[in-house]
Design an enzyme around this catalytic site. Sequence first.
Site: not given
Length: 387
Positions: A271, A324
């Site tokens: 991330h 996700e």
Amino acid sequence: MDQTQNGTLTTPPGLKGVVVADTRTGDVRGEEGFYHFREYSAVELARSRSFEDVCHLMLEGTLPTAAESQALQDRIAEAAVLPHALLEVLLDVARSGPDRASLARLRTAVSHLGAIEGFGPTYGADPAQVRADVLRLVGAVPVIQAALHRLRQGLEPLPARPELGAAGSWLWMLTGEEPSAQHSRAITAYLTSTVDHGFSASTFAARVVTSAGSDVASAVCAAIGTFAGPLHGGAPDRALDSLDEIGSPERARAWVRDKVAAGERIMGFGHAVYRVMDPRAAMLREIAQELGGPLADLAVRVEREVVEALAELKPGRALHTNVEYYAGVVMEQCGIPREMFTPTFATARVVGWGAHILEQAQESKIFRPAARYVGPEAPVPVPDAGA
């Protein structure tokens, strides 16, 4: 940042770490794995409050009383009714592009809605009108997306069911079946947790458009276009595709090694902000395990192998699980078609975009950064034509 001779500043690639605006909507504290909406933990809100309550918090600034929550639900229900002029063109829009171009179709429909209803500039507008335009899209976007999906499948669109809540209504409009309470709770938590997430690329895009004084529909279209990128919102389906490719935990490490050797990204891991596990992923992992089944078991075991493999192959990179990965698992468990994973994400994020649009509309300064010219030295004489 470095200052050049003409007074401009050279910033890091991607504006990383550069503060370009003040906000009261919330923040992400990546080093500690925490993010919040206004003054409240976003994960705590996702576990305990309705999607509509969090909409009120983001758009009005406070958690609502029961009466305020009902009033907002009524306004969103009104905004969920699409005009006939838009319904007339949705079939053509639905037939366009490949299956996973859902956000491109949504962008087209939102643009058309803005034109039909004459969304005006935010610059100089009554704040109440800007808020009404934002609420119009908060209500309309889920209905538009579900209608486009069903029309593409050769099915009739279904109206919203506000009495089922935002998540229940979304599942109903996609599948035509009333969802179980467990599935509604799971999708409510997912939607609520993804309403906003700091100054992401799509949020910044929405604020740039709004800084020019443009209308709310244009700002949301810019955000959708940005969000559609696989490096931003377009990854939940790809993360689950990766899980399908891996197939079993025993194959995970070899799969990761092959991907890394080929220079490919491992979707669902890493991330831009977090240096620990994404708190949304941690919450959704718990939800996936509560829903149960072989997919959840596989996801948990593969996650462990992938994280350990990445730690070996890329030491010091802090490539932990992001939202996700488990978002795709939970949506699959709840019966959402894979091509609608990212549109489901967008259904929530339109609230955050709206909150930032409302905030940016109160400012009067347009975003106008500079670029550093790195081309041939100028000026050079223009050659004669045909020389």
